[in-house]
Design a protein around this motif. Structure first.
Motif, short mmCIF file in Angstrom:
data_model
loop_
_atom_site.label_atom_id
_atom_site.label_comp_id
_atom_site.label_asym_id
_atom_site.label_seq_id
_atom_site.Cartn_x
_atom_site.Cartn_y
_atom_site.Cartn_z
N PHE A 164 0.82 -1.22 0.00
CA PHE A 164 0.00 0.00 0.00
C PHE A 164 0.85 1.26 0.00
O PHE A 164 0.40 2.31 -0.49
CB PHE A 164 -0.98 -0.03 1.18
N ILE A 167 1.22 1.66 -3.64
CA ILE A 167 -0.03 2.13 -4.27
C ILE A 167 -0.19 3.63 -4.07
O ILE A 167 -0.59 4.36 -4.99
CB ILE A 167 -1.24 1.37 -3.71
N ARG A 168 0.13 4.12 -2.86
CA ARG A 168 -0.03 5.55 -2.59
C ARG A 168 0.94 6.39 -3.41
O ARG A 168 0.60 7.48 -3.87
CB ARG A 168 0.16 5.83 -1.10
N PRO A 171 0.10 5.39 -8.02
CA PRO A 171 -1.25 4.82 -8.22
C PRO A 171 -1.49 4.25 -9.61
O PRO A 171 -2.38 3.41 -9.77
CB PRO A 171 -2.18 6.02 -7.95
N TRP A 174 1.53 0.97 -9.77
CA TRP A 174 1.83 0.29 -8.52
C TRP A 174 2.01 -1.21 -8.71
O TRP A 174 2.77 -1.85 -7.97
CB TRP A 174 0.71 0.53 -7.49
N SER A 325 -6.37 2.61 -2.82
CA SER A 325 -5.34 2.85 -1.81
C SER A 325 -5.89 2.73 -0.39
O SER A 325 -5.14 2.89 0.58
CB SER A 325 -4.71 4.23 -2.01
N ASP A 326 -7.17 2.45 -0.27
CA ASP A 326 -7.83 2.27 1.03
C ASP A 326 -7.55 0.84 1.50
O ASP A 326 -7.82 -0.12 0.78
CB ASP A 326 -9.32 2.50 0.85
#
Length: 431
Positions: A164, A167-168, A171, A174, A325-326
């Motif tokens: 993650f 991913i952040r 985006p 990733w 990204s959650d």
């Protein structure tokens, strides 16, 4: 919780003909490879054959049902909004974005484990007991499951925290960087597993001095394989399967064989198995494991990166998932990967099976025990169907079938042994 613990290995090498072929040709004319193979294959008859086929063919359905159970577990966690609640809890505990996925992973793993537990108990305990393949009582078996759960509670949060973070920061790409993260975790796991993970389940002791150890050391020395550490581990307490491996990377390399292999087989069978396992090391299969699995995972993450945002856009409000990204999206990512790996099962099995066949050839060339190889291949009938059809073997076997291996051994015998003789093995003892 995703139940995909995949170590898929693949790639082909073109094997050259052994030099001994020229020496052996004069004695192989009267040796019928198929007749010699049938002498072994036909030792499995009646109830034993029926039991072997029933156990392995039942596993075909377990591939489907296991994938569906994994998908259902993740879907329930999403649909019930438990995933959103786990995320909210992580945000209450800390405002650090980088730490929240790791905290989220803790309840996610535990709840996923509990939801899937009835299925796990059936497939991994009761079914194994039904086919007389389990040595543990339920309490001991469940204790090992708890050890595995604790390991997951340590490793999985670290992995998702790293994924993650990627991913952040990236985006759009990733999935590329995520593949690199997974490759690093694979490498670390392969290096540290023999030292820190395996001893949690079994006791490892140095193999006693004697002819068998000398044989293994000699085979290892021929290919400059470190053989200072040869361990025997007590896997008979868990099951009756025979097993061995060359594990670790760099300073953690070790040769290990279980007590079943020593106690249930003859010396020529042990040599054949160890030749195969040494082949994995010499042929670089550890490194190919990381490389090929990383490529396979890259495709899976690419598919996930395409599909997940669309599903979140359509159903995210209902699930309480804000974006990819959650951390609350973890069950969705797991669900997609589970479906992807299920669809890829035949291809993945074939990739692994090719590598195993390559190690078989190396083991025959190294141990030079074709009859030992044939005998030990037949012993695997306790949990592996001996003679499937070609399509069946391609779809469902991640190792060559017993019949394929026996025929390979007898062909090697015809090509490499002067004046080969067809053996009459009789019924192999299994206790």
């Amino acid at each position: 919780m995703s139940r995909l613990l995949l170590f898929f290995i693949a790639a082909m090498l073109i094997a050259g003909l052994p030099t001994e072929m020229l020496f052996a040709q004069s004695g192989s004319a009267a040796f019928d490879v198929e007749q010699a193979s049938r002498a072994y294959i036909d030792t499995l008859q009646g109830a034993d054959l029926e039991k072997s086929n029933s156990y392995f063919e039942g596993g075909y359905w377990l591939i489907l049902w296991g994938a569906l159970v994994g998908i259902l577990v993740d879907f329930l966690i999403l649909q019930s909004r438990l995933s959103a609640r786990f995320r909210d809890w992580a945000e209450r505990v800390t405002s650090r974005k980088w730490l929240q996925p790791a905290l989220y992973a803790l309840p996610y793993i535990i709840v996923g484990f509990l939801i899937a537990l009835p299925w796990t108990i059936y497939t991994d305990f009761f079914r194994e007991q039904q086919y007389d393949l389990m040595s543990l009582d339920f309490g001991s078996w469940f204790g090992e499951q708890m050890v595995g759960l604790v390991i997951s509670l340590i490793m999985f949060p670290l992995l998702v925290m790293a994924i993650f973070a990627v991913i952040r920061r990236a985006p759009k790409t990733w999935w590329i960087w995520g593949t690199g993260v997974i490759a690093i975790f694979l490498f670390i796991g392969m290096m540290l597993g023999p030292i820190f993970i395996s001893p949690l389940f079994n006791e490892y002791n140095e193999m006693a001095e004697g002819p068998m150890r000398d044989k293994i050391v000699a085979m290892a020395a021929e290919y400059d394989i470190p053989a200072e550490n040869i361990y025997v581990f007590d896997q008979s307490k868990q099951h009756k399967r025979i097993s061995a491996n060359v594990s670790g990377i760099g300073p953690t390399i070790r040769i290990s064989l279980n007590d079943n292999l020593l106690e249930r087989t003859d010396p020529d069978e042990v040599a054949a198995v160890m030749g195969h396992e040494l082949g994995h090391y010499v042929l670089g299969h550890i490194w190919r494991t990381v490389f090929i699995l990383s490529l396979i995972m890259a495709v899976g993450l690419f598919v996930t990166a395409l599909v997940a945002p669309r599903l979140i856009e359509r159903h995210g409000g209902k699930w309480g998932v804000r974006s990819i990204s959650d951390p609350a999206a973890i069950p969705l990512l797991s669900l997609i990967l589970t479906a992807y790996f299920f669809a890829a099962t035949p291809a993945l099995n074939s990739l692994v099976r090719i590598t195993e066949s390559e190690a078989d050839q190396f083991g025959l060339d190294t141990a030079r025990e074709p009859d030992g190889f044939a005998k030990v291949s037949m012993r695997l009938s306790e949990y592996r169907k001996i003679e499937p059809g070609p399509v069946e073997e391609m779809l469902f076997f991640d190792h060559p079938s017993g019949a394929t291996r026996v025929r390979m051994a007898m062909q090697w015998k015809a090509d490499n042994v002067a004046n080969p003789v067809i053996q009459n093995p009789g019924k192999l003892e299994k206790e």
